[in-house]
Design an enzyme around this catalytic site. Structure first.
Site, mmCIF file in Angstrom:
data_model
loop_
_atom_site.group_PDB
_atom_site.id
_atom_site.type_symbol
_atom_site.label_atom_id
_atom_site.label_comp_id
_atom_site.label_asym_id
_atom_site.label_seq_id
_atom_site.Cartn_x
_atom_site.Cartn_y
_atom_site.Cartn_z
ATOM 1 N N ARG A 232 0.821 -1.214 0.000
ATOM 2 C CA ARG A 232 0.000 0.000 0.000
ATOM 3 C C ARG A 232 0.855 1.264 0.000
ATOM 4 O O ARG A 232 0.433 2.298 0.509
ATOM 5 C CB ARG A 232 -0.962 0.024 1.190
ATOM 6 N N ARG B 205 -2.240 5.984 -0.172
ATOM 7 C CA ARG B 205 -2.555 5.840 1.240
ATOM 8 C C ARG B 205 -2.136 7.047 2.069
ATOM 9 O O ARG B 205 -2.926 7.920 2.341
ATOM 10 C CB ARG B 205 -1.924 4.553 1.812
ATOM 11 N N ARG C 122 -6.075 12.158 -6.399
ATOM 12 C CA ARG C 122 -7.244 11.290 -6.351
ATOM 13 C C ARG C 122 -8.516 12.045 -5.975
ATOM 14 O O ARG C 122 -9.625 11.478 -6.011
ATOM 15 C CB ARG C 122 -7.042 10.191 -5.290
ATOM 16 N N ASP D 162 -6.517 -2.447 -7.428
ATOM 17 C CA ASP D 162 -7.244 -3.077 -6.332
ATOM 18 C C ASP D 162 -7.516 -4.523 -6.716
ATOM 19 O O ASP D 162 -7.661 -4.841 -7.911
ATOM 20 C CB ASP D 162 -8.562 -2.351 -6.053
ATOM 21 N N TYR E 19 -15.029 -12.265 -0.835
ATOM 22 C CA TYR E 19 -15.736 -11.021 -1.151
ATOM 23 C C TYR E 19 -17.007 -11.315 -1.939
ATOM 24 O O TYR E 19 -18.070 -10.739 -1.679
ATOM 25 C CB TYR E 19 -14.839 -10.094 -1.974
#
Length: 355
Positions: free
Chosen positions: A38, A42, A51, A87, A162
């Site tokens: 990460r 972050r 972003r 991701d 998920y």
């Protein structure tokens, strides 16, 4: 072709002798290489700026934005490898799964997979589905030069969780109920996800990634016997599918101290270790022939500099006898981490391990 073979004539060789790839191959290094999970974003203010106003999944599909975000920690921290900004659910979105990444929650699946009929929604992934990945990696490798780029994907178990739970879970009740209650459906599901994952990794390698990491973020929820029977075959299928490319393959999970040996069996060249198991003990559990990656507790970075260095020294001492060591955190960079702490950590590891 193995990770110890030199690239064939005509293939890119700029990153081959980098400290990171040498450590993955368990060869002598000028210093212990460092990168952070990460790290692409972050904690960086420059990440939050670029972003701003862009949803996570959309940001993963903009090649120029992906390139900028991936390069930011390389510029700021001087890490030894870049990790592709994306991701783990991107390939699922690319094949038409109705999901979104909701701020403060994570990936949420509109219609969870619970029956055999639901399997039909998981079609094969093609390179055309993720053409933006190919474009971004080509841009990145041109910028990175001798710095390796790590591609990555979510492991079949974590992706299945998920899809079955419909989002993040602490108990995995639906996942485990399906795994134990309908073993054949479970096997077919993770096998299909292994094909999708392998295809996603192949796209990244063929575009120029120098290594790949398989994230099995939720595997620590499993007992070893369940992992061996219900998870290891699908993960091993992914690693076999990309073996012929000769790039290092890294396997990482959280809370997987009891699974380290099995994760090594799955076929990775490098096994990632979280902060719960010292690296010398992790090496005993994994066995010979593997490099290790890790494993400073991410929360340590909130302590004073002297404490961070003392804990880092413990990690380096535990790694002293390893065949190969890539320094990393035991999980991802926490969002509120001071970026300067990461920069100082890279410098400290490089200085302390200079040969």
């Amino acid at each position: 072709m193995s990770v110890n073979d030199r690239p064939a004539p005509g293939q890119p060789t700029a990153t081959y002798d980098s400290a990171f790839l040498r450590a993955c191959r368990r060869e002598p290094v000028p210093h212990t290489p460092v990168w952070f999970m990460r790290q692409a974003g972050r904690s960086l203010p420059e990440y939050r700026k670029v972003r701003e106003g862009i949803p996570m999944l959309e940001s993963c599909m903009r090649p120029e934005l992906v390139t900028e975000i991936t390069l930011q920690p390389v510029r700021r921290h001087g890490v030894d490898a870049a990790i592709y900004f994306s991701d783990i659910v991107v390939p699922l979105k690319a094949i038409g799964v109705d999901l979104d990444i909701k701020p403060g929650v994570g990936p949420v699946v509109e219609h969870p997979i619970r029956t055999r009929a639901d399997l039909a929604r998981l079609r094969d992934l093609t390179s055309e589905d993720v053409s933006y990945v190919t474009e971004a990696i080509k841009l990145l490798t041109a910028e990175l030069g001798e710095t390796p780029l790590i591609g990555f994907a979510g492991a079949p178990f974590t992706l299945a969780s998920y899809l079955i739970e419909g989002g993040p879970s602490r108990t995995y009740e639906h996942t485990k109920a399906l795994m134990h209650g309908d073993p054949q459906l479970w096997s077919d599901l993770v096998d299909r996800l292994a094909d999708i994952t392998a295809a996603f990794l192949k796209v990244q390698i063929e575009a120029g990634a120098s290594a790949v990491q398989l994230f099995d973020s939720w595997a620590g929820a499993l007992a070893p016997a369940d992992y061996r029977r219900s998870v290891l075959p699908a993960s091993a299928k992914v690693f076999r599918a990309v073996e012929g490319y000769g790039v290092p393959r890294i396997h990482f999970g959280v809370g997987t101290g009891e699974l380290l040996g099995l994760m090594g069996e799955a076929g990775a060249d490098v096994v990632g270790v979280d902060w719960r198991v010292p690296l010398d003990e992790a090496a005993r559990r994994v066995g010979p022939g593997k490099a290790l990656q890790g494993n400073l507790d991410p929360a340590v970075l909130f302590a004073p500099r002297e404490a961070v260095e003392a804990k880092t020294r413990e990690v380096l001492d535990a790694a002293a006898g390893l065949e190969g060591h890539v320094f990393n955190l035991g999980h991802g960079v926490l969002p509120s981490t001071d970026p300067d702490s990461l920069t100082r950590l890279v410098e400290y590891v490089h200085t302390q391990t200079a040969r």
